[in-house]
Design a protein around this motif. Structure first.
Motif, PDB file in Angstrom:
ATOM      1  N   SER A 168      -8.235  -0.286  -2.052  1.00 56.68           N
ATOM      2  CA  SER A 168      -7.866  -0.768  -0.721  1.00 56.68           C
ATOM      3  C   SER A 168      -9.011  -0.660   0.286  1.00 56.68           C
ATOM      4  O   SER A 168      -8.953  -1.269   1.355  1.00 56.68           O
ATOM      5  N   LEU A 212       0.820  -1.222   0.000  1.00 57.25           N
ATOM      6  CA  LEU A 212       0.000   0.000   0.000  1.00 57.25           C
ATOM      7  C   LEU A 212       0.848   1.263   0.000  1.00 57.25           C
ATOM      8  O   LEU A 212       0.477   2.286   0.583  1.00 57.25           O
ATOM      9  N   LYS A 253      -2.561   0.255   6.474  1.00 55.12           N
ATOM     10  CA  LYS A 253      -2.943  -1.153   6.383  1.00 55.12           C
ATOM     11  C   LYS A 253      -4.188  -1.462   7.210  1.00 55.12           C
ATOM     12  O   LYS A 253      -4.895  -2.431   6.941  1.00 55.12           O
TER      13      LYS A 253
END
Length: 294
Positions: A66, A46, A267
């Protein structure tokens, strides 16, 4: 006929003269620690450096993929305001700057809006794109946020806004500054409908953006070490002629001084948003987060 001279030597010369084609984007150099990172691994992480945890700037597409369930979402068509209303020119024509920015981006301006599922909640997500003219707030950004708010109200869905901007777009002058009250009204429209408005502040969020819709959220989240301010630390230091505290105007400093509700690692951003949206919309969702990510 000398086959060494007439055949072998030309072949060897041709091989030596061939350019080795190497992709320009095979490696990424971390802007914080300088570590060279294999691009595929960097993107899989990411765009966060695995060595120093630096959160690099990413665009709307990476954000949407994401955040939404299985990366599945629908882009919302945004209004296109009049371009170059002031016929502005500095070192270049404003129209030329827009064309150059669009040629390097898949979007028409510095914002994109999408609709999709996040856990058990349908949500509207707006993302400012710092890679497009520094994410500057012009009429197109204002119209994009208003459209995002209208879509949220129409679909009875919460609005999540990721901010990233260098401030107002100088080429649009007062018309850019007018987006501050316009977007503020749009945010109030979402709140009046009883819908959550969550702001995620990323690096950097500055200027008129911070003075309007970026600080009006029901919940304020920030990525680690993001610069969040109205005037930058260098300007303030030169004005007051004093040394500033360490980490001044960074996420951690603002959290300590009560301007943020939480700092969330990239994340863990999707899980945290799913948790918040599920709670605020009173929907069952994914709540199994670790203490460290809370």
């Amino acid at each position: 006929m000398n086959w060494l001279t007439n055949y072998v030597r030309p072949k060897i010369r041709a091989v030596l003269q061939q350019k080795k084609e190497t992709p320009d984007n095979l490696w990424h150099k971390c802007k914080n620690c300088g570590q060279l990172l294999y691009m595929k691994d960097f993107e899989a992480n990411l765009c966060v450096c695995p060595h120093c945890d630096h959160h690099d700037r990413i665009g709307p597409t990476e954000r949407f993929k994401s955040l939404f369930d299985e990366g599945d979402y629908v882009l919302i068509d945004l209004p296109t305001p009049k371009e170059d209303p002031l016929k502005f020119r500095d070192q270049k024509k404003y129209t030329d700057r827009i064309k150059a920015a669009r040629s390097a981006s898949e979007f028409k301006d510095a914002i994109a809006v999408a609709f999709g599922k996040m856990g058990n909640v349908s949500a509207v997500v707006a993302v400012q794109n710092f890679l497009f003219m520094g994410g500057s707030m012009g009429m197109a950004v204002g119209e994009g946020i208003i459209k995002a708010a209208q879509t949220a109200v129409d679909k009875k869905a919460p609005l999540v806004l990721f901010t990233a901007a260098g401030g107002a777009r100088m080429q649009e002058g007062i018309l850019s500054l007018m987006q501050m009250p316009r977007t503020t009204v749009a945010v109030e429209m979402v709140k009046d409908a009883g819908l959550p408005y969550i702001v995620v502040l990323t690096d950097p969020t500055t200027g008129g953006v911070t003075a309007s819709y970026a600080m009006l959220g029901d919940v304020h989240i920030a990525e680690p070490n993001a610069l969040i301010c109205f005037a930058g630390p260098r300007v303030i230091k030169d004005t007051i002629r004093e040394e500033l505290p360490e980490g001044f105007q960074r996420s951690e400093y603002l959290l300590e001084h009560g301007m943020l509700d939480m700092i969330v690692h990239r994340k863990e951003m999707r899980l945290k948003l799913v948790q918040l949206l599920s709670l605020l919309m009173k929907q069952p969702g994914t709540l199994a987060l670790t203490h460290e990510s809370a």
